[in-house]
Design a protein around this motif. Structure first.
Motif: not given
Length: 197
Positions: A114, A117, A143, A146-147, A149-151, A157, A163-164
């Motif tokens: 996880g 970075e 990767t 994923t970063l 999407a998280r940002a 989401l 990840g929601y």
């Protein structure tokens, strides 16, 4: 091997052992190089847990051998021991920063843990060293996606997406009345418009 995996001073290897015989309680027969070869063969045959046991013994006997540590890291990764794999890939990469495979292994192990970075940093190094490696580039793309999407680069989401996280109790989430993203339209004004007009 060029880095000492073949045994040497301090390995405890020497004549005296018969094939298939254990020298000490629980110690496999053979010398460090034999443990390495058997471990790599087990890994190739799809037995990472058995390979990990032999390769861990070899690594304990020859801790400076990058070849043994890399094979051990691969076995640990395939066995699902991602933290241990990361530490061994890291040790190889720190000993030789130009080892693209160790950088790649460090990156994919970090992603499994996880830490995207760190994953992106080491996968980017691997890709820079070996841009022709499709699986290096694919891992880096995943990767980075994923970063992103998280940002929030792809919008918020939605419920049910990986990840929601559900909003805390009492807070409105998407699609609930009064909350952001509410689906309720504006209040009807038909009667009011008639009275004003």
């Amino acid at each position: 091997m060029d880095d000492g995996a073949g045994g040497g001073a301090g390995t405890g290897s020497g004549g005296g052992g018969l094939p298939g015989q254990q020298r000490r309680s629980g110690e496999p027969a053979g010398d460090v190089y034999e443990w390495f070869r058997r471990g790599v063969k087990l890994l190739a045959q799809g037995n990472p847990a058995a390979a990990e046991q032999l390769l861990a013994r070899a690594a304990a006997a020859e801790p400076a051998s990058r070849s043994i540590r890399e094979a051990l890291a691969r076995a640990q990764f395939d066995a699902g021991a991602y933290a241990a794999a990361l530490e061994n890939f890291r040790a190889v990469a720190l000993a030789d920063p130009s080892d693209d495979y160790a950088q790649f292994g460090w990156g994919v192990a970090a992603a499994r843990l996880g830490d995207f970075e760190t994953s992106a940093e080491h996968l980017a190094l691997a890709v820079a060293m070996r841009p022709e490696m499709d699986h290096y580039r694919a891992a880096l793309r995943q990767t980075r996606a994923t970063l992103a999407a998280r940002a929030g680069a792809f919008g918020p989401l939605l419920p049910g997406a990986p990840g929601y996280l559900e909003p805390p109790a009492g807070e409105a989430g998407p699609g609930t009345a009064g909350g952001p993203g509410t689906t309720a339209g504006p209040e009807p004004t038909g009667d009011r418009d008639r009275q004003d007009g």
